[in-house]
Design a protein around this motif. Structure first.
Motif, PDB file in Angstrom:
ATOM      1  N   ASP A  69     108.318 -15.497  33.798  1.00  0.00           N
ATOM      2  CA  ASP A  69     109.336 -15.550  34.855  1.00  0.00           C
ATOM      3  C   ASP A  69     110.661 -16.043  34.295  1.00  0.00           C
ATOM      4  N   LEU A  70     111.653 -15.174  34.225  1.00  0.00           N
ATOM      5  CA  LEU A  70     113.004 -15.614  33.842  1.00  0.00           C
ATOM      6  C   LEU A  70     113.612 -16.310  35.050  1.00  0.00           C
ATOM      7  N   LYS A  71     113.926 -17.606  34.903  1.00  0.00           N
ATOM      8  CA  LYS A  71     114.321 -18.419  36.058  1.00  0.00           C
ATOM      9  C   LYS A  71     115.799 -18.789  36.080  1.00  0.00           C
ATOM     10  N   GLU A  72     116.463 -18.727  34.954  1.00  0.00           N
ATOM     11  CA  GLU A  72     117.882 -19.064  34.964  1.00  0.00           C
ATOM     12  C   GLU A  72     118.553 -18.479  33.737  1.00  0.00           C
ATOM     13  N   VAL A  73     119.803 -18.069  33.906  1.00  0.00           N
ATOM     14  CA  VAL A  73     120.626 -17.608  32.785  1.00  0.00           C
ATOM     15  C   VAL A  73     121.945 -18.369  32.851  1.00  0.00           C
ATOM     16  N   ARG A  74     122.421 -18.839  31.720  1.00  0.00           N
ATOM     17  CA  ARG A  74     123.768 -19.421  31.675  1.00  0.00           C
ATOM     18  C   ARG A  74     124.581 -18.710  30.597  1.00  0.00           C
ATOM     19  N   ILE A  75     125.810 -18.408  30.929  1.00  0.00           N
ATOM     20  CA  ILE A  75     126.753 -17.877  29.943  1.00  0.00           C
ATOM     21  C   ILE A  75     127.753 -18.989  29.659  1.00  0.00           C
ATOM     22  N   VAL A  76     127.872 -19.382  28.387  1.00  0.00           N
ATOM     23  CA  VAL A  76     128.743 -20.505  28.020  1.00  0.00           C
ATOM     24  C   VAL A  76     129.680 -20.067  26.900  1.00  0.00           C
ATOM     25  N   PRO A  77     130.812 -20.765  26.767  1.00  0.00           N
ATOM     26  CA  PRO A  77     131.772 -20.385  25.716  1.00  0.00           C
ATOM     27  C   PRO A  77     131.330 -20.884  24.334  1.00  0.00           C
TER      28      PRO A  77
ATOM     29  N   GLU B 227     129.861 -28.592  22.901  1.00  0.00           N
ATOM     30  CA  GLU B 227     129.415 -29.434  24.015  1.00  0.00           C
ATOM     31  C   GLU B 227     128.756 -28.591  25.114  1.00  0.00           C
ATOM     32  N   ALA B 228     129.349 -27.441  25.407  1.00  0.00           N
ATOM     33  CA  ALA B 228     128.809 -26.576  26.463  1.00  0.00           C
ATOM     34  C   ALA B 228     127.452 -25.997  26.056  1.00  0.00           C
ATOM     35  N   ILE B 229     127.321 -25.631  24.786  1.00  0.00           N
ATOM     36  CA  ILE B 229     126.059 -25.057  24.314  1.00  0.00           C
ATOM     37  C   ILE B 229     124.956 -26.117  24.325  1.00  0.00           C
ATOM     38  N   VAL B 230     125.285 -27.305  23.812  1.00  0.00           N
ATOM     39  CA  VAL B 230     124.300 -28.403  23.761  1.00  0.00           C
ATOM     40  C   VAL B 230     123.822 -28.738  25.175  1.00  0.00           C
TER      41      VAL B 230
END
Lengths: 246, 246
Positions: free
Chosen positions: A39-47, A51-54
Motif C-alpha cells: 500500500d503506497l500511503k504517502e508521497v512527498r516532493i521536496v526540493p 533539511e527538507a530531504i532529511v
C-alpha cells in the motif's frame, strides 16, 4: 493471513517543483506497488535542500514499511541525496569501495575520464547495500528500509525492477471498477450505505468530466475476492434501482 | 525589492496512490506558480483519511505563504476534505448558506434532485470564502491561507484561474536553459565551481537519457536578469573549454 505492507515515496528535485520536469515516477511506483500488494500511503516532493530531504525521510521511514526515493544521485553539485540520507540516519557518507571500482572499470573500459564529479556517484552512507543500475552502472543504494534510486525514469524503473523481488509483499488489494452513468450527486447517498454495509472494502467514487458530461467510475477495493464480488453485486443492484427511478 | 512568496500543495486521493489515476494537477500548479513568481516548495500526496489530511495541512500551512489542496470535495462518502480542513483549523464544518442556495438553484433549474449527497458539497469550515466553480457550480473554498479545490483537472484549473489574481506574488524566478552535449560526469566539477561563483543563482543539472545516449540540460535560475546572463556566459565559456579538451 498476509500482513499489511506499506510504503511511502520521496521525490527529490527542484525541477519537479518548478514544473520544468513533469514527474513520471510517482504513477509508475504506484502501479507497481498495487500490483505486488504493497500500500503506497504517502508521497512527498521536496526540493534539493538537505533539511527538507532529511525531514521527509525521517518522518516517513519510521511510519511505513518501505520508503523509496527518486532523484539527486547523479554527479553534480545539486545531487545531494546520498549526503541527506546519510544525515537522516546519522551515518557518514563516504566512497563505497565496490561502487568506486565498478565506476572506475566502467569508465576505464570506455576511455572516459573518471572525474571528481563521477566519483561522487560512488558515495553512499556507510553500510548501504547496492541497487544495481543496468543502464548507466552508477548504483542506487538501500539503507535499512530506505531505497534510494535515480530520477531518470528509465533508470528508476530498472532499479525498481531489481528490488521489487526482494520486498515483503502483502495480500494483494484486489479491485473492480464499475462505470456509473449516473453522477456522484445521485449515487452518493446510497453508495455511502453500501460502504457502511461492507466496512472491509474501500469504495471509491471518481467523477469524470468528459466532453461536458459527468459520469462516475466506482472502484471497490478489498483483499478478499468474495467480499469484492458481494459488494459489486450490491452496487449493481443499487445502480439498477436508481436508473429505474430516473 | 519583492518578497519571497512560497507555496505547498496537498493532493488528496486514494486513486492517485493506487496508480489508478495519474495526477495531472501537480505539474499544472507548478507551472502556474513559476509563471507568477511563487516558489512551490513541497507537495504531499495523502490518502482519503482525515488524520493524514489534517497532518499535512497543519504541517504546511504554518510554513508556507499558501497551501493549495486538490481532491475530495465531491458529494460521496470518500469526499472528506471539507471536514478534514475544518478539523485542521479547529472549526465546525457546516452547510454554507450561499453555497447551499447556489447548488439548490442550479439543480432546481435543471430538474435534478438536490440529494443529501449533493448537499454535502455545500459544507465547508465556518467562515470560509468561496472559490467559484464555473464548470459545475459546487464551489471550492479558502480558509486563511489554505485553498481547497477540486481534483478533476478541468475544474481545478478553472478554480485556480479564479484565485491566482488574488494572490501576493514574488519577484519572478527567471530561468534560462543551456543544453550540454557533455554528460554530467564531465561537467559536474566545473559546474559546481560556477555555482560557487554565483551563489545568488540556483544552477540545476538534469541528465537526459534518450535513445541510449546521455546529454544534460543545465538550468540557471535567478531573480535578477543581469546575474542570470552573467552565469549563463560563464557556463558557456566552461562548455567551450571542455569541448575543446574532449
Amino acid at each position: 493471513m498476509s500482513e499489511i505492507v506499506t510504503a511511502a515515496m520521496v521525490v527529490i528535485g527542484d525541477e519537479i517543483l518548478s514544473g520544468r520536469t513533469k514527474d513520471r515516477n510517482i504513477g509508475h511506483l504506484a502501479d507497481i506497488m498495487t500490483a505486488v500488494g504493497i500500500d503506497l500511503k504517502e508521497v512527498r516532493i521536496v526540493p534539493d535542500e538537505q533539511e527538507a530531504i532529511v525531514e521527509a525521510i525521517n518522518a516517513l521511514r519510521s511510519r511505513f514499511t518501505y520508503v523509496f526515493t527518486t532523484g539527486g544521485i547523479g554527479p553534480t553539485h545539486d545531487d545531494i541525496t546520498a549526503d541527506a540520507v546519510a544525515a537522516a540516519f546519522g551515518l557518514p557518507c563516504e566512497y563505497d569501495d565496490r561502487a568506486y571500482r565498478l565506476l572506475d572499470e566502467h569508465y576505464e573500459a570506455r576511455g572516459i575520464e573518471f572525474t571528481e564529479a563521477r566519483k561522487r556517484m560512488a558515495r553512499m552512507p556507510r553500510g548501504a547495500r547496492h541497487i544495481p543500475n543496468p543502464i548507466s552502472v552508477a548504483p542506487g543504494f538501500a539503507i535499512d528500509n530506505v531505497f534510494v534510486m535515480a530520477g531518470v525514469p528509465a533508470i528508476f524503473q530498472a532499479m525498481l525492477d531489481q528490488i521489487v523481488p526482494t520486498l515483503r509483499t502483502g495480500a494483494k488489494l484486489l479491485s473492480v471498477s464499475i462505470p456509473s452513468p449516473l453522477p456522484e450527486g445521485t449515487i452518493g447517498g446510497p453508495l455511502g450505505e453500501v460502504q457502511k454495509a461492507f466496512p472491509e472494502t474501500i469504495i471509491g467514487s471518481y467523477p469524470k468530466y468528459v466532453d461536458g458530461r459527468f459520469w462516475t467510475e466506482l472502484v471497490i477495493r478489498s483483499r478478499s475476492e468474495e467480499t469484492l464480488q458481494a459488494a459489486k453485486a450490491e452496487i449493481e443492484r443499487m445502480l439498477d434501482r436508481l436508473l429505474q427511478q430516473s
